[in-house]
Write a protein that holds these residues in place. Structure first.
Motif, PDB file in Angstrom:
ATOM      1  N   HIS A 293     -40.051 -16.017   9.927  1.00  0.00           N
ATOM      2  CA  HIS A 293     -40.198 -15.261   8.678  1.00  0.00           C
ATOM      3  C   HIS A 293     -39.190 -14.121   8.622  1.00  0.00           C
ATOM      4  CE1 HIS A 293     -42.356 -12.947  11.645  1.00  0.00           C
ATOM      5  NE2 HIS A 293     -42.662 -11.986  10.792  1.00  0.00           N
ATOM      6  N   LEU A 322     -45.773 -20.343   5.012  1.00  0.00           N
ATOM      7  CA  LEU A 322     -46.256 -19.070   5.578  1.00  0.00           C
ATOM      8  C   LEU A 322     -45.103 -18.153   5.999  1.00  0.00           C
ATOM      9  CD1 LEU A 322     -49.320 -20.338   7.638  1.00  0.00           C
ATOM     10  CD2 LEU A 322     -49.339 -19.027   5.491  1.00  0.00           C
ATOM     11  N   LYS A 325     -44.150 -16.420   2.862  1.00  0.00           N
ATOM     12  CA  LYS A 325     -45.169 -15.417   2.512  1.00  0.00           C
ATOM     13  C   LYS A 325     -45.007 -14.151   3.354  1.00  0.00           C
ATOM     14  CE  LYS A 325     -48.213 -15.591   0.037  1.00  0.00           C
ATOM     15  NZ  LYS A 325     -48.134 -15.125  -1.402  1.00  0.00           N
ATOM     16  N   ASN A 326     -44.702 -14.343   4.638  1.00  0.00           N
ATOM     17  CA  ASN A 326     -44.585 -13.182   5.529  1.00  0.00           C
ATOM     18  C   ASN A 326     -43.260 -12.433   5.382  1.00  0.00           C
ATOM     19  OD1 ASN A 326     -47.044 -12.871   7.363  1.00  0.00           O
ATOM     20  ND2 ASN A 326     -46.721 -15.078   7.308  1.00  0.00           N
ATOM     21  N   GLU A 328     -42.277 -11.726   2.201  1.00  0.00           N
ATOM     22  CA  GLU A 328     -42.406 -11.133   0.855  1.00  0.00           C
ATOM     23  C   GLU A 328     -42.264  -9.615   0.861  1.00  0.00           C
ATOM     24  OE1 GLU A 328     -46.198 -12.662  -0.460  1.00  0.00           O
ATOM     25  OE2 GLU A 328     -45.228 -14.184  -1.722  1.00  0.00           O
ATOM     26  N   SER A 338     -42.369 -11.543  -5.322  1.00  0.00           N
ATOM     27  CA  SER A 338     -42.501 -12.987  -5.119  1.00  0.00           C
ATOM     28  C   SER A 338     -43.622 -13.528  -5.994  1.00  0.00           C
ATOM     29  CB  SER A 338     -42.817 -13.240  -3.644  1.00  0.00           C
ATOM     30  OG  SER A 338     -43.402 -14.506  -3.479  1.00  0.00           O
ATOM     31  N   LEU A 340     -44.971 -16.525  -5.277  1.00  0.00           N
ATOM     32  CA  LEU A 340     -45.628 -17.595  -4.518  1.00  0.00           C
ATOM     33  C   LEU A 340     -47.132 -17.378  -4.545  1.00  0.00           C
ATOM     34  CD1 LEU A 340     -43.310 -17.713  -1.370  1.00  0.00           C
ATOM     35  CD2 LEU A 340     -43.387 -19.372  -3.254  1.00  0.00           C
ATOM     36  N   ALA A 342     -51.081 -17.663  -3.016  1.00  0.00           N
ATOM     37  CA  ALA A 342     -51.589 -17.250  -1.698  1.00  0.00           C
ATOM     38  C   ALA A 342     -51.611 -18.407  -0.702  1.00  0.00           C
ATOM     39  CB  ALA A 342     -52.992 -16.663  -1.850  1.00  0.00           C
ATOM     40  N   THR A 343     -51.812 -19.608  -1.217  1.00  0.00           N
ATOM     41  CA  THR A 343     -51.863 -20.793  -0.342  1.00  0.00           C
ATOM     42  C   THR A 343     -50.822 -21.802  -0.840  1.00  0.00           C
ATOM     43  OG1 THR A 343     -53.606 -21.682  -1.730  1.00  0.00           O
ATOM     44  CG2 THR A 343     -54.308 -20.504   0.257  1.00  0.00           C
ATOM     45  N   TYR A 358     -40.296 -22.293  -3.434  1.00  0.00           N
ATOM     46  CA  TYR A 358     -40.797 -23.295  -2.494  1.00  0.00           C
ATOM     47  C   TYR A 358     -41.203 -24.567  -3.226  1.00  0.00           C
ATOM     48  CZ  TYR A 358     -43.616 -25.622   1.058  1.00  0.00           C
ATOM     49  OH  TYR A 358     -44.099 -26.538   1.950  1.00  0.00           O
TER      50      TYR A 358
END
Ligand code: GCU
Length: 387
Positions: A293, A322, A325-326, A328, A338, A340, A342-343, A358
């Motif tokens: 990340h 992930l 996400k990390n 962001e 971002s 994106l 959450a999942t 993504y």
């Protein structure tokens, strides 16, 4: 080998989400001397250089920035390629150092109808040379040049063999000849570093080509080439955009999840990709001072698109999502929000209107027309060319 799953052996790969170990990611916004990074000034002056060095020292090797000379020669030009839609330029980029040189063969198509200078996508081609056929007798979804030209983009490609042959003995025959010190250093550059270095030399060329907008260069790679495109964009901030397609382990996917390919496997199969120090992390992911990340974060605030394919569990689609996400919070330091979820989004549900983009395409490990059509939408959005 079915469904993209690799053979199971003594070091068998895990494909079961329930067996992903509990892990704590190293904190991207905390320096090694334990200072919290609260703004982009501290990020750029302290944390960013620190992370670059950690990635160089522990994984990809050093990135030599100096060379004694560079020459560009147009070896072939056709003003009316693709039935008049594009100009073809084949450029030989020769880089000199240590009394030797490497020759990088660049294939470049520029759309005739587009306003100049024009943005370009540069592919680091890790597969067959025929994928980037300048004559267009062979056409491939891996590098669908006509699609890009029709969308108003220039498209370029180099082949990894010119830089470092993808072979555990022959990789030394290329960029490494220019930098012999790298061969003996534990943090020395190897093949993937050499491929990224080559992308930067193409960037040097683009800065001299009046038809190309050097402030709008997207570096693109698939799989091992996607590991290189990500490292290239982290190292060289001249790249405006990064696309890392199915890059998996030591690409966009988190190492600590230990899902699909792991560091011990990649180092055993491809000892010539990463530096000697990286072998210390075989079966020891948690000892790494970084995780992937942070490599994504090094591309901030520039737009970055990571992809996966649904059957390509070897490259850990969830671990890739992930990773984004990390990263962001580093984009947030620049006010880049971002979008994106959450999942992970469902299969074939691209998230494009976001600095961190993504998708998980249905199908196998590959780079396809579906992927490229979304990269075009992504560039259109970020370059504000309309939807
Ligand atoms: C192998 C390797 C991956 C790599 C892939 C590719 O599967 O284990 O790390 O991404 O090849 O380059 O296609």
């Amino acid at each position: 080998l079915t469904n993209g799953l690799h053979a199971q052996g003594p070091n068998e790969a895990n494909y079961d989400e329930a067996k992903v170990p509990k892990y704590v990611l190293p904190e991207v916004l905390r320096t090694t001397s334990n200072i919290e990074v609260k703004n982009k000034t501290t990020w750029e002056s302290v944390r960013r250089p620190e992370l670059i060095k950690l990635f160089e020292d522990n994984i990809y090797g050093q990135m030599p920035k100096k060379y004694s000379n560079i020459k560009y020669t147009v070896s072939n030009r056709d003003a009316n390629a693709m039935n008049g839609k594009a100009e073809l330029k084949q450029v030989l980029i020769e880089v000199f150092n240590n009394n030797t040189s490497v020759k990088i063969n660049l294939v470049l198509f520029v759309p005739n109808a587009a306003k100049k200078p024009v943005p370009v996508f540069l592919l680091i081609n890790n597969r067959g040379k025929e994928n980037t056929d300048p004559t267009r007798a062979t056409k491939s979804e891996f590098w669908p040049a006509e699609m890009l030209i029709d969308s108003g983009y220039a498209i370029a490609a180099i082949h990894v063999t010119d830089l470092a042959p993808d072979d555990k003995e022959k990789y030394v025959n290329g960029v490494l000849q220019l930098y012999p010190d790298q061969l003996t250093a534990d943090n020395g550059m190897k093949a993937i570093g050499a491929w990224a270095w080559g992308a930067s030399r193409v960037m040097d060329y683009f800065e001299t080509d009046k038809e190309i907008d050097a402030t709008k260069v997207a570096v693109v790679g698939h799989s091992r080439g996607g590991k290189a495109s990500l490292f290239a964009a982290a190292e060289d901030q001249r790249f405006a955009m990064c696309i890392t397609n199915c890059s998996g382990n030591t690409g966009a996917a988190l190492a600590r999840r230990q899902f699909g390919e792991r560091i011990n496997r990649i180092n055993a199969s491809f000892p010539h990709w990463f530096n000697t120090n990286y072998k210390k992390y075989n079966n020891n992911e948690n000892a790494l001072p970084v995780d992937q990340h942070m490599l994504i974060a090094l591309v901030a605030p520039r737009p970055l698109y990571a992809t996966n394919a649904s059957k390509d569990l070897w490259a850990d689609p969830t671990g890739t999502f992930l990773s984004l996400k990390n990263a962001e919070k580093v984009y947030a330091l620049y006010g880049k929000k971002s979008n994106l979820p959450a999942t992970p989004p469902g299969i074939n549900q691209p998230i494009i209107q976001s600095p961190l983009a993504y998708h998980n395409r249905e199908g196998d490990h590959n780079l396809t027309a579906y992927d490229w059509s979304n990269f075009i939408r992504f560039a259109n959005f970020h370059y504000k060319k309309g939807k």
